[in-house]
Motif scaffolding. Sequence first.
Motif, PDB file in Angstrom:
ATOM      1  N   PHE A  72      -2.954   8.939   2.569  1.00  0.00           N
ATOM      2  CA  PHE A  72      -1.986   9.936   2.702  1.00  0.00           C
ATOM      3  C   PHE A  72      -1.276   9.928   4.246  1.00  0.00           C
ATOM      4  CE2 PHE A  72      -3.742  13.671  -0.128  1.00  0.00           C
ATOM      5  CZ  PHE A  72      -3.445  12.872  -1.139  1.00  0.00           C
ATOM      6  N   GLU A  73      -2.081   9.872   5.238  1.00  0.00           N
ATOM      7  CA  GLU A  73      -1.721   9.937   6.614  1.00  0.00           C
ATOM      8  C   GLU A  73      -0.984   8.572   7.157  1.00  0.00           C
ATOM      9  OE1 GLU A  73      -4.633  10.074   9.565  1.00  0.00           O
ATOM     10  OE2 GLU A  73      -3.431  10.706  11.072  1.00  0.00           O
ATOM     11  N   TYR A  74      -1.508   7.517   6.491  1.00  0.00           N
ATOM     12  CA  TYR A  74      -0.949   6.080   6.946  1.00  0.00           C
ATOM     13  C   TYR A  74       0.276   5.869   6.133  1.00  0.00           C
ATOM     14  CZ  TYR A  74      -0.782   1.027   8.045  1.00  0.00           C
ATOM     15  OH  TYR A  74      -0.211  -0.095   8.444  1.00  0.00           O
ATOM     16  N   GLY A  75       0.253   6.278   4.639  1.00  0.00           N
ATOM     17  CA  GLY A  75       1.477   6.352   4.038  1.00  0.00           C
ATOM     18  C   GLY A  75       2.521   7.117   4.416  1.00  0.00           C
ATOM     19  N   SER A  76       2.613   8.268   5.299  1.00  0.00           N
ATOM     20  CA  SER A  76       3.436   9.221   5.438  1.00  0.00           C
ATOM     21  C   SER A  76       4.004   8.355   6.838  1.00  0.00           C
ATOM     22  CB  SER A  76       2.990  10.512   5.806  1.00  0.00           C
ATOM     23  OG  SER A  76       2.073  10.680   6.913  1.00  0.00           O
ATOM     24  N   LYS A  77       3.066   7.657   7.637  1.00  0.00           N
ATOM     25  CA  LYS A  77       3.938   7.151   8.814  1.00  0.00           C
ATOM     26  C   LYS A  77       4.446   5.766   8.456  1.00  0.00           C
ATOM     27  CE  LYS A  77       0.760   9.067  11.983  1.00  0.00           C
ATOM     28  NZ  LYS A  77      -0.704   8.950  12.517  1.00  0.00           N
ATOM     29  N   TYR A  78       3.813   4.830   7.894  1.00  0.00           N
ATOM     30  CA  TYR A  78       4.137   3.524   7.688  1.00  0.00           C
ATOM     31  C   TYR A  78       4.605   2.894   6.108  1.00  0.00           C
ATOM     32  CZ  TYR A  78       1.636   3.556  11.748  1.00  0.00           C
ATOM     33  OH  TYR A  78       1.076   3.760  13.111  1.00  0.00           O
ATOM     34  N   VAL A  79       4.391   3.783   5.263  1.00  0.00           N
ATOM     35  CA  VAL A  79       4.774   3.158   3.756  1.00  0.00           C
ATOM     36  C   VAL A  79       5.420   4.591   3.390  1.00  0.00           C
ATOM     37  CG1 VAL A  79       4.068   1.786   1.722  1.00  0.00           C
ATOM     38  CG2 VAL A  79       2.537   2.191   3.916  1.00  0.00           C
ATOM     39  N   PRO A  80       6.599   5.044   3.912  1.00  0.00           N
ATOM     40  CA  PRO A  80       7.254   6.687   3.713  1.00  0.00           C
ATOM     41  C   PRO A  80       7.761   6.626   2.048  1.00  0.00           C
ATOM     42  CG  PRO A  80       8.650   5.066   4.871  1.00  0.00           C
ATOM     43  CD  PRO A  80       7.366   4.231   4.856  1.00  0.00           C
ATOM     44  N   LYS A  81       8.010   5.691   1.501  1.00  0.00           N
ATOM     45  CA  LYS A  81       8.458   5.417   0.062  1.00  0.00           C
ATOM     46  C   LYS A  81       7.419   5.586  -1.108  1.00  0.00           C
ATOM     47  CE  LYS A  81      12.825   3.120   1.206  1.00  0.00           C
ATOM     48  NZ  LYS A  81      13.569   2.103   0.917  1.00  0.00           N
ATOM     49  N   TRP A  82       6.279   5.198  -0.511  1.00  0.00           N
ATOM     50  CA  TRP A  82       5.057   5.018  -1.391  1.00  0.00           C
ATOM     51  C   TRP A  82       4.573   6.292  -1.926  1.00  0.00           C
ATOM     52  CZ3 TRP A  82       4.146   0.098  -3.202  1.00  0.00           C
ATOM     53  CH2 TRP A  82       2.914  -0.232  -3.944  1.00  0.00           C
ATOM     54  N   ASN A  83       4.394   6.409  -3.459  1.00  0.00           N
ATOM     55  CA  ASN A  83       3.655   7.466  -3.871  1.00  0.00           C
ATOM     56  C   ASN A  83       2.024   7.347  -3.715  1.00  0.00           C
ATOM     57  OD1 ASN A  83       5.950   8.655  -4.880  1.00  0.00           O
ATOM     58  ND2 ASN A  83       5.925   7.467  -6.799  1.00  0.00           N
ATOM     59  N   THR A  84       1.527   7.999  -2.504  1.00  0.00           N
ATOM     60  CA  THR A  84       0.123   7.735  -2.244  1.00  0.00           C
ATOM     61  C   THR A  84      -1.008   8.196  -3.218  1.00  0.00           C
ATOM     62  OG1 THR A  84       0.417   9.698  -1.034  1.00  0.00           O
ATOM     63  CG2 THR A  84       0.811   7.538   0.117  1.00  0.00           C
ATOM     64  N   ILE A  85      -0.786   8.817  -4.204  1.00  0.00           N
ATOM     65  CA  ILE A  85      -1.332   9.238  -5.425  1.00  0.00           C
ATOM     66  C   ILE A  85      -0.842   9.627  -6.624  1.00  0.00           C
ATOM     67  CG2 ILE A  85      -1.357  11.831  -4.762  1.00  0.00           C
ATOM     68  CD1 ILE A  85      -4.738  11.946  -5.092  1.00  0.00           C
ATOM     69  N   SER A  86      -1.580   9.411  -7.445  1.00  0.00           N
ATOM     70  CA  SER A  86      -1.011   9.523  -8.815  1.00  0.00           C
ATOM     71  C   SER A  86      -2.089  10.594  -9.547  1.00  0.00           C
ATOM     72  CB  SER A  86      -0.613   8.633  -9.811  1.00  0.00           C
ATOM     73  OG  SER A  86      -0.187   8.683 -11.241  1.00  0.00           O
ATOM     74  N   ILE A  87      -1.754  11.820  -9.509  1.00  0.00           N
ATOM     75  CA  ILE A  87      -2.844  12.947  -9.681  1.00  0.00           C
ATOM     76  C   ILE A  87      -2.827  12.918 -11.374  1.00  0.00           C
ATOM     77  CG2 ILE A  87      -3.762  15.146  -9.651  1.00  0.00           C
ATOM     78  CD1 ILE A  87      -1.728  15.253  -6.953  1.00  0.00           C
ATOM     79  N   SER A  88      -3.998  12.409 -12.088  1.00  0.00           N
ATOM     80  CA  SER A  88      -3.933  12.189 -13.412  1.00  0.00           C
ATOM     81  C   SER A  88      -4.542  12.765 -14.387  1.00  0.00           C
ATOM     82  CB  SER A  88      -4.503  10.541 -13.364  1.00  0.00           C
ATOM     83  OG  SER A  88      -3.861   9.692 -12.472  1.00  0.00           O
ATOM     84  N   GLY A  89      -3.791  13.206 -15.244  1.00  0.00           N
ATOM     85  CA  GLY A  89      -4.516  14.101 -16.474  1.00  0.00           C
ATOM     86  C   GLY A  89      -4.633  13.251 -17.484  1.00  0.00           C
ATOM     87  N   TYR A  90      -4.024  11.866 -17.640  1.00  0.00           N
ATOM     88  CA  TYR A  90      -4.065  10.896 -18.843  1.00  0.00           C
ATOM     89  C   TYR A  90      -5.389  10.945 -19.067  1.00  0.00           C
ATOM     90  CZ  TYR A  90      -3.284   7.080 -21.832  1.00  0.00           C
ATOM     91  OH  TYR A  90      -3.269   6.401 -22.962  1.00  0.00           O
ATOM     92  N   HIS A  91      -6.449  10.259 -18.215  1.00  0.00           N
ATOM     93  CA  HIS A  91      -7.743   9.989 -18.743  1.00  0.00           C
ATOM     94  C   HIS A  91      -8.512  11.110 -18.965  1.00  0.00           C
ATOM     95  CE1 HIS A  91      -5.957   7.592 -15.433  1.00  0.00           C
ATOM     96  NE2 HIS A  91      -6.268   6.557 -16.257  1.00  0.00           N
TER      97      HIS A  91
END
Lengths: 133, 532
Positions: B197-216
């Motif tokens: 989350f932390e790294y993504g918010s700084k360097y990969v800002p357009k990336w969804n850093t998690i996909s919280i999954s009900g599918y499984h």
Amino acid sequence: MQRKIRVLVAKPGLDGHDRGARVVARGLRDAGMEVVYTGLHQTPEQIVEAAIQEDVDVVGLSILSGAHMTLIPRVKELLKENGAEDIILMAGGTIPEDDIKALKEGGYAQEIFTPGTTIEEIVDWINSVVKTA
Amino acid sequence: MKDRDFKFETVSSMPVKDLYTPLDLPDFDYQRDLGMPGEYPYTRGVQRNMYRGRLWTMRQFAGFATARESNQRYKYLLANGQTGLSVAFDMPTIMGYDSDHPRAFGEVGRVGVAIDSLQDMEILFDGIPLDKISTSMTINAPAAILWCMYIATAEKQGVPSEKLTGTIQNDILKEYIAQKSWIFPPEPSMRLITNIFEYGSKYVPKWNTISISGYHIREAGATAVQELAFTLADGFAYVEAGIAAGLNVDDFAPRLSFFFNAHIDFFEEIAKYRAARRIWARHMREKYGAKDPRSWLLRFHTQTAGCSLTAQQPENNIVRTAYEALAAVLGGTQSLHTNSMDEVLALPTEKAVQIALRTQQILAYETGVPNVIDPLAGSYYVEALTNKMEEEAEKYFAEIERRGGVLKAIDQNFFQQEIADAAYQFQRAVDKKQRIVVGVNEFANPDEKLEIEILKIDPQIEKEQVERLQKLRRERDNIRVRETLDALRKAAEGPENLIPYILECVRAYATEGEIIQVLKEVFGEYKEKPIF
């Protein structure tokens, strides 16, 4: 009094899809069998060791990872090597028809249950092949 | 006339009345309960104009055998009009083993693509411009490593990480609850996630850093309400972990995304998505104090329900999938995977994948369904069911809180037992024909012969993958590999963010298995208590 049939339900390999294994385990228990469920990610060695220790009549392997042609024969060979050939080996999961034929004809698995099988069908089959003396 | 002799309830065993009227919505308040699309509480959707602005992303999950073969499949899908990629990894990759590890024997390339090192990732995306294509990667326990490989592959293509778009699933809580592909115990796993989350918010800002999954969770046998409640509870747990790690909720919450199942009970599914958006918005605003409206939005990917498909009469699965896709779209999904008819039997063939993709395209371009925003709003049944789903989910949240939170409830086997019970009840209902599954327990063809083609994975690919991996180990700079792994070990023993260290290991062509091994030595491994 008749001894209860003992079954080991096992998940070999790396996949975590254990819905079928757990449903079958519970169904067999509700049908009056003694059931041991190994949990996930078991090696064939661990499964055979547990089968012998628990003195089971039947081992049921649940495989959905596509590794059935490696894992089922391996469990059968290890049962043989450990003098436990009399333990009945059955399997279930996503296993294509051609592979089912090869596994049964090769003497690796005595029966293979695919999706759509009812718990009663598995119970009836086990009752018909295990002699409870 | 008398009613049919049938138990009228949803697929999740929720009773349904014969008729819904305004009396079923006694306190209904349009502004509070629905509002406008693109506005709090987002019941009607996360965008103002929904699919009139942009259709959902058609993102078919694919990957098998080696990176080279999967690369060909991706190019085929893109050429057929797919608009995003979704990578399926094989079990050794998911569990953190290299292809030549004894535990990988027989599993390499079987249920997804084998990725051992940056080299494989480079081959996987060869000729696919990562600044133009968004990629979803279904990877959880080793998500940080595969994400770093993706970032490093983009660097080699000259694409800076700021431009990358996509999603890593990265949802470890649902692994302990349902999918069961874990490596480390929960606490270090949560650390890796907050590091992302932390790294993504700084360097990969357009990336969804998690996909919280009900599918499984659903595929493991949960009901719709359990899927809704457990998934959102996991989401709240990640928010709390991010806040506890010192992050500002509005810095990472906008990059949280969700992943739901589209099961066969049409209205129950639609109500589930609508309730999910409303619950998330309210909790994020009221409970977690998020100020940025983007933190309130629940954006989600949907996959049609693999567990609803049948091995018998597999062509019927095309129809099931189409209804499920329609529910997902009426529920306002942002992206969609439609299952292929042969997925119960094996990995899909090209033909089966194409039909599945065409199913979405017909829905998008021929039916007119996407032209109106949330067309079911105001339906007495849909609104009553949405309220009911929310009410039942809130009961679960209270129970989870009573048990001390998600991690404690996992430790108490609470979720696992609830799901096991639901799965068992469902199977008994099918066995007793209280629930009809067409082609299986009713309308079956006793002499059915399988008439569709099945994809086979050549056992030779395991050998090729192992050979390429071993060649890499001989030819790379092994001193640099050792140094980067040692630096990672030291960082893991302390409190630092691990992502920059993992990136260095990956750039040096350390393998996934080598990196995981270092982390296992520091973090240990998780063991479950088997229950049934």
